[in-house]
Design a protein around this motif. Structure first.
Motif, short mmCIF file in Angstrom:
data_model
loop_
_atom_site.label_atom_id
_atom_site.label_comp_id
_atom_site.label_asym_id
_atom_site.label_seq_id
_atom_site.Cartn_x
_atom_site.Cartn_y
_atom_site.Cartn_z
N GLY A 281 -28.21 4.84 4.13
CA GLY A 281 -28.48 3.68 3.30
C GLY A 281 -27.45 3.44 2.22
N THR A 282 -26.76 4.51 1.78
CA THR A 282 -25.77 4.34 0.71
C THR A 282 -24.57 3.52 1.17
N ILE A 283 -24.40 3.39 2.47
CA ILE A 283 -23.24 2.65 2.98
C ILE A 283 -23.43 1.15 2.77
N VAL A 284 -24.68 0.69 2.76
CA VAL A 284 -24.94 -0.75 2.68
C VAL A 284 -25.59 -1.18 1.36
N LEU A 285 -26.21 -0.24 0.65
CA LEU A 285 -26.90 -0.61 -0.59
C LEU A 285 -25.90 -0.86 -1.72
N PRO A 286 -26.20 -1.77 -2.65
CA PRO A 286 -25.29 -2.00 -3.78
C PRO A 286 -25.28 -0.79 -4.73
N GLN A 287 -24.21 -0.68 -5.48
CA GLN A 287 -24.04 0.43 -6.41
C GLN A 287 -25.01 0.30 -7.58
N SER A 288 -25.68 1.42 -7.93
CA SER A 288 -26.65 1.40 -9.01
C SER A 288 -25.94 1.45 -10.36
N PRO A 289 -26.42 0.66 -11.33
CA PRO A 289 -25.82 0.73 -12.68
C PRO A 289 -26.05 2.07 -13.36
N VAL A 290 -27.02 2.85 -12.86
CA VAL A 290 -27.27 4.19 -13.42
C VAL A 290 -26.04 5.07 -13.28
N LEU A 291 -25.19 4.76 -12.31
CA LEU A 291 -23.96 5.53 -12.10
C LEU A 291 -23.17 5.64 -13.40
N PHE A 292 -23.20 4.60 -14.22
CA PHE A 292 -22.34 4.53 -15.40
C PHE A 292 -23.01 5.07 -16.67
N ALA A 293 -24.18 5.67 -16.53
CA ALA A 293 -24.84 6.28 -17.69
C ALA A 293 -23.95 7.39 -18.24
N ALA A 294 -23.95 7.52 -19.56
CA ALA A 294 -23.14 8.57 -20.19
C ALA A 294 -23.62 9.94 -19.72
N PRO A 295 -22.71 10.90 -19.59
CA PRO A 295 -23.14 12.24 -19.20
C PRO A 295 -24.00 12.87 -20.29
N LEU A 296 -24.85 13.79 -19.90
CA LEU A 296 -25.56 14.59 -20.89
C LEU A 296 -24.54 15.22 -21.83
N ASN A 297 -24.87 15.28 -23.11
CA ASN A 297 -23.95 15.91 -24.06
C ASN A 297 -23.58 17.32 -23.63
N GLU A 298 -24.54 18.02 -23.03
CA GLU A 298 -24.33 19.43 -22.68
C GLU A 298 -23.38 19.62 -21.51
N VAL A 299 -23.11 18.57 -20.73
CA VAL A 299 -22.22 18.72 -19.56
C VAL A 299 -20.91 17.97 -19.73
N ALA A 300 -20.73 17.28 -20.84
CA ALA A 300 -19.56 16.41 -21.00
C ALA A 300 -18.26 17.19 -20.83
N PHE A 301 -18.21 18.43 -21.30
CA PHE A 301 -16.96 19.21 -21.19
C PHE A 301 -16.62 19.50 -19.74
N LEU A 302 -17.62 19.64 -18.89
CA LEU A 302 -17.37 19.87 -17.46
C LEU A 302 -16.79 18.62 -16.81
N VAL A 303 -17.33 17.46 -17.18
CA VAL A 303 -16.82 16.19 -16.66
C VAL A 303 -15.36 16.02 -17.07
N ASP A 304 -15.06 16.29 -18.33
CA ASP A 304 -13.69 16.15 -18.81
C ASP A 304 -12.73 17.07 -18.07
N ALA A 305 -13.16 18.31 -17.86
CA ALA A 305 -12.30 19.29 -17.18
C ALA A 305 -12.01 18.86 -15.75
N ALA A 306 -13.05 18.49 -15.01
CA ALA A 306 -12.87 18.14 -13.60
C ALA A 306 -12.11 16.83 -13.44
N ALA A 307 -12.26 15.92 -14.41
CA ALA A 307 -11.58 14.62 -14.35
C ALA A 307 -10.18 14.68 -14.95
N HIS A 308 -9.78 15.89 -15.39
CA HIS A 308 -8.45 16.06 -16.01
C HIS A 308 -8.31 15.20 -17.27
N ARG A 309 -9.39 15.14 -18.06
CA ARG A 309 -9.34 14.40 -19.32
C ARG A 309 -9.22 15.38 -20.47
#
Length: 342
Positions: A281-309
């Motif tokens: 279903g993910t191939i045809v369904l529209p993208q959810s706006p929840v995708l763009f929710a800010a990361p939990l404060n507790e995981v933000a450093f992991l997001v930055d590391a993996a995204a090379h930020r």
């Protein structure tokens, strides 16, 4: 990339040590499944040595040495280490991710307790979301929004594990329930550990953990459509299988003191089928706006590391890691002096 004999060994470790991930991994494409099995084998071995071993501090310190060797391209002569070093080289794995796992295991070794739900999420970020971020790296996904949702899934899974294991942990002298929740129920950690009971207050705590996990499972789904198409069913399967553990706890009125929730083989097969349908279903369904929710404060450093930020808080976190490792070294030295004195 990974020597066939080393990969087969890692496959055996997961087959016997992580039934839920082993079931979900069957839906991953081989180019993701093979390095993922090696990654989980390395993480599983590290977790088991700290969780089940006697010399927990020494196990963490040895893990630090193993990371040093793997990142230097000279892994310890063991299948998990050789396979992990191959992953580091092939996927440019940010060291901050396995070091976050190392920090979480160090917290276990010093028997750290957590005052609030945010503190429990911070622990979950290290022992679970770090693995989720590493899985994204194995899929060549560096998109920050997708990484944030993968970290949501990691925290949800760990909260589910904590909710399931409240009684088992208490009998082993461990407590992961937020201490402010215990205080609100007029329970001290010592009283609870001495006589863990499935009281209405404790059941409510378990329910609160599962409610937070459910919220994060729902948020995590928005990121699966950003993963490679062939990998989506496997990640949905992991999400459904772990969530089913929480549902089992709920069916037993949130009593995870006298019983331990499990999923059957038949349930896993059904959930894998559901995951396949959902992934299609993910191939045809529209993208959810929840995708763009800010990361939990507790995981933000992991997001930055993996995204090379850039991660401006990295020095403080490294100091904190060095502090807990120094504490472990001091404990190990004191223990050795005690043995020598005897």
């Amino acid at each position: 990339m990974i020597a066939p004999a080393d990969l087969e060994y890692c496959r055996g470790v997961i087959r016997t040590g992580s039934l839920s991930f082993h079931a979900a991994s069957k839906l991953l494409p081989s180019q993701v499944r093979d390095p993922a099995l090696a990654l989980y084998a390395f993480c599983r071995l590290a977790d088991d040595e700290v969780d089940e071993g006697i010399a927990k501090g020494q196990a963490v310190l040895q893990l630090q040495e193993r990371l040093d060797l793997a990142y230097a391209g000279r892994p310890r002569n063991a299948p998990e280490d050789r396979a992990f070093a191959a992953i580091v080289d092939a996927f440019d794995m940010p060291r901050a991710l396995p070091e976050a796992l190392l920090e979480g295991l160090a917290w276990d070794a010093v028997e750290r307790r957590y005052d609030s739900l945010s503190d429990v999420r911070a622990y979950s970020a290290r022992v679970a979301s770090a693995v989720g971020a590493m899985m994204c790296v194995l899929m060549r996904v560096r998109d920050a929004d997708a990484l944030a949702r993968a970290c949501d899934l990691g925290v949800a899974m760990q909260l589910t594990n904590i909710a399931r294991d409240v009684g088992e942990d208490a009998r082993a002298g461990r407590i992961y329930l937020p201490l402010d929740w215990l205080r609100g129920a007029e329970l001290t950690p010592a009283d609870f550990l001495n006589d863990p009971q499935a009281t209405p207050q404790v059941r409510r705590m378990v329910a609160r953990l599962l409610a937070e996990a459910h919220r994060l499972y729902i948020r995590s789904e928005a990121g699966i459509g950003k993963l490679p198409v062939q990998a989506r069913a496997g990640i949905f399967a992991a999400r459904y299988i772990y969530a089913a553990i929480g549902k089992s706890v709920r069916r037993h009125q949130h009593d995870s003191i006298t019983r331990r929730a499990r999923t059957t083989k038949a349930q896993k097969i059904a959930l894998i089928g559901k995951a396949g349908v959902r992934a299609a279903g993910t191939i045809v369904l529209p993208q959810s706006p929840v995708l763009f929710a800010a990361p939990l404060n507790e995981v933000a450093f992991l997001v930055d590391a993996a995204a090379h930020r850039p991660d401006t808080d990295a020095p403080r976190r490294m100091d904190a890691l060095f502090d807990v490792l120094a504490e472990l070294k001091a404990r190990e030295s004191a223990a050795k002096r005690g043995i020598a004195a005897e």
